[in-house]
Write a protein that holds these residues in place. Structure first.
Motif, short mmCIF file in Angstrom:
data_model
loop_
_atom_site.label_atom_id
_atom_site.label_comp_id
_atom_site.label_asym_id
_atom_site.label_seq_id
_atom_site.Cartn_x
_atom_site.Cartn_y
_atom_site.Cartn_z
N SER A 1 -9.38 -6.25 -5.40
CA SER A 1 -8.45 -6.75 -4.39
C SER A 1 -9.15 -6.96 -3.05
CB SER A 1 -7.29 -5.76 -4.22
OG SER A 1 -7.78 -4.51 -3.75
N GLU A 2 -10.49 -7.08 -3.10
CA GLU A 2 -11.29 -7.16 -1.88
C GLU A 2 -10.83 -8.28 -0.96
OE1 GLU A 2 -15.92 -8.12 -0.58
OE2 GLU A 2 -15.38 -7.84 -2.70
N TRP B 1 -5.31 -9.33 4.57
CA TRP B 1 -4.32 -8.51 5.26
C TRP B 1 -4.91 -7.86 6.52
CZ3 TRP B 1 0.64 -8.78 5.14
CH2 TRP B 1 1.29 -9.20 4.00
N ALA B 2 -6.19 -7.48 6.44
CA ALA B 2 -6.86 -6.91 7.61
C ALA B 2 -6.95 -7.93 8.73
CB ALA B 2 -8.24 -6.40 7.22
N ASP C 1 -7.36 -7.70 0.48
CA ASP C 1 -7.43 -6.67 1.51
C ASP C 1 -8.00 -7.24 2.81
OD1 ASP C 1 -6.44 -4.87 -0.29
OD2 ASP C 1 -8.39 -4.03 -0.84
N GLU C 2 -9.02 -8.10 2.67
CA GLU C 2 -9.62 -8.71 3.86
C GLU C 2 -8.62 -9.62 4.57
OE1 GLU C 2 -13.11 -10.73 2.60
OE2 GLU C 2 -14.31 -8.89 2.35
N LYS D 1 -1.74 2.03 8.06
CA LYS D 1 -2.14 1.42 6.79
C LYS D 1 -0.97 0.87 6.01
CE LYS D 1 -5.84 4.86 6.19
NZ LYS D 1 -6.31 5.94 5.28
N GLN E 1 0.82 -1.21 0.00
CA GLN E 1 0.00 0.00 0.00
C GLN E 1 0.85 1.26 0.00
OE1 GLN E 1 -3.33 -0.01 -0.46
NE2 GLN E 1 -3.04 2.20 -0.71
#
Length: 470
Positions: free
Chosen positions: A426-427, A433-434, A430-431, A390, A341
């Motif tokens: 990239s949903e 990595w979250a 991203d989830e 982030k 990011q």
């Protein structure tokens, strides 16, 4: 990213097109958006003095000194006011050496390798010309870098043929007779129109969703972008190897010394120095080796790959650097404190930004436009607690070792997070990595122990999976 607008009527369409064209090619730097952007959470002066060269100089031995010869930009218009040079060379000698180098970019210290005391220098090409002119002060400068009996390497980022042709227009290389203890190595790297066209072809291919697999692979190969990534990493590894394994000093230059030179010196430091792999260290590296070192961001990042008016001096050198950093982060997922990011954010801000960090082509231009007094720093925003979170890599574990990347074809991959950014969601990534971030925060101690136990095995497993797929 390509935006499609539905505009009723040709007149309105032409008006919008005219406005976009005018706003995207403002003549005066001081009319750009960063000069008007005023976020309430930031102070105007914040972030501009986070990485002073004086602090970096404190890590270096007494054989070097901090010179303010360029405080009025008279010695070199593209260098910062202060540079690190050999202590045995006075400012008058530096001025004469500057007149012997293209654009006044005389050899200055780029990196000090604390492990063994070797150094990496950078400069532009010497102005030897067809008559093989000499400059005693330039020879003295490079001679004082080496101790008695030592040899150094000059890594020229042009081909031998290109360097030879440069002599006919006043440029050239360091003659062996005048620099007997320096061995020249040519490692050609593209930097101008060929690199820009390679980037544009890749973007075109990535946005053509109708391609078959065979056709996609053919276009990916023909654009040669991954070949440029491999060449940049290979040359940086060569510089790092000379410093770390050969225990020899290195001078890196091409022609002007503002493009491929900085690409190599910055990547070599990431490979060698764990300090440059932290979030703050990486920002300092960018400030020192790209911004203050005089990479012409305004010229190189003037427009996007989709612009019909591709300017002669536009070239994605900084993007190539970010791609190489991404390759390092993929091969060494625990060794960089920052994640993808941050690289995407830096790419966005190099081309279009609310902040003044990447404005202009050098420190002289930024001083004339009062960038530091009139715009906000990107670093101030990135380091705000809520924003900084982030960009951190939750898997990071300090690695004091040199990280030697593989440049084999199966190891260099397309940066999908950038080139497929607006095409494929990239949903789920991203989830994931979250969730990793949440696990780290909830049970930081146990996750760190697990990461430490698995660190040596994980890269091997990844390599094995890649080989099996191949």
């Amino acid at each position: 990213k390509v935006l499609q607008l539905e505009i009723p009527g040709m007149e309105e369409c032409l008006n919008v097109a005219s406005s976009i064209e005018a706003l995207s090619s403002v003549d005066s730097v001081m009319m750009l958006y960063p000069f008007f952007y005023r976020p309430p959470s930031l102070r105007l002066e914040a972030g501009w003095h986070l990485f002073p060269l004086e602090r970096y100089y404190q890590q270096i031995t007494s054989q070097w000194r901090l010179s303010s010869i360029n405080r009025d930009f008279s010695a070199c218009p593209t260098y910062p006011p202060a540079v690190i040079v050999p202590a045995a060379v006075d400012d008058e000698a530096l001025r004469k050496a500057a007149r012997f180098r293209q654009g006044g970019r005389f050899p200055v210290l780029s990196y000090y390798h604390r492990k063994n005391g070797t150094v990496m220098l950078r400069s532009s090409q010497p102005l030897t010309g067809p008559n093989r002119k000499r400059c005693r002060e330039d020879e003295l400068l490079l001679g004082t870098v080496l101790d008695e009996g030592e040899r150094g390497f000059i890594i020229d980022t042009r081909s031998a043929q290109a360097a030879k042709q440069a002599r006919m227009t006043g440029g050239g290389t360091e003659p062996k007779a005048s620099y007997p203890r320096w061995k020249r190595l040519h490692r050609p790297l593209e930097r101008g129109r060929p690199l820009q066209e390679s980037f544009a072809k890749l973007v075109d291919a990535c946005n053509d969703t109708a391609l078959t697999m065979d056709r996609w692979l053919s276009r990916l190969e023909s654009c040669r972008w991954l070949s440029h990534v491999k060449a940049a990493l290979s040359t940086a590894c060569l510089a790092a190897q000379c410093l770390d394994r050969e225990e020899a000093c290195v001078l890196v230059h091409g022609a002007e010394g503002t493009d491929t030179t900085l690409l190599v010196t910055a990547l070599a430091q990431l490979i060698l120095d764990p300090g440059c792999r932290t979030l703050a260290g990486f920002q300092g590296l960018l400030e020192r080796e790209w911004i203050e070192a005089g990479h012409p961001f305004h010229l190189r990042c003037a427009r996007s790959a989709y612009s019909h008016a591709r300017l002669k001096q536009e070239a994605p050198l900084f993007l190539l650097f970010l791609d190489c950093v991404w390759q390092l982060s993929r091969q060494f997922p625990f060794s960089l404190e920052f994640g993808e990011q941050l690289l995407l954010t830096l790419f966005d801000n190099a081309y279009a930004s609310s902040y003044g960090t990447f404005l202009g082509n050098n420190e002289k231009e930024r001083c004339l436009c009062k960038v530091k007094e009139s715009t906000h720093s990107l670093w101030a925003w990135l380091n705000e607690p809520g924003e900084k979170k982030k960009y951190l890599n939750p898997l990071y574990s300090h690695n004091a070792l040199v990280i030697w990347p593989s440049v084999e074809p199966q190891s260099i991959q397309l940066w999908q997070g950038l080139f497929f950014r607006w095409i494929r969601s990239s949903e789920y990534l991203d989830e994931a990595w979250a969730e990793i971030q949440r696990l780290v925060e909830n049970d930081d101690t146990s996750v760190e122990e697990s990461a430490g136990n698995g660190q040596s095995q994980a890269p091997l497993d990844t390599t094995a999976q890649t080989e099996n797929k191949r």
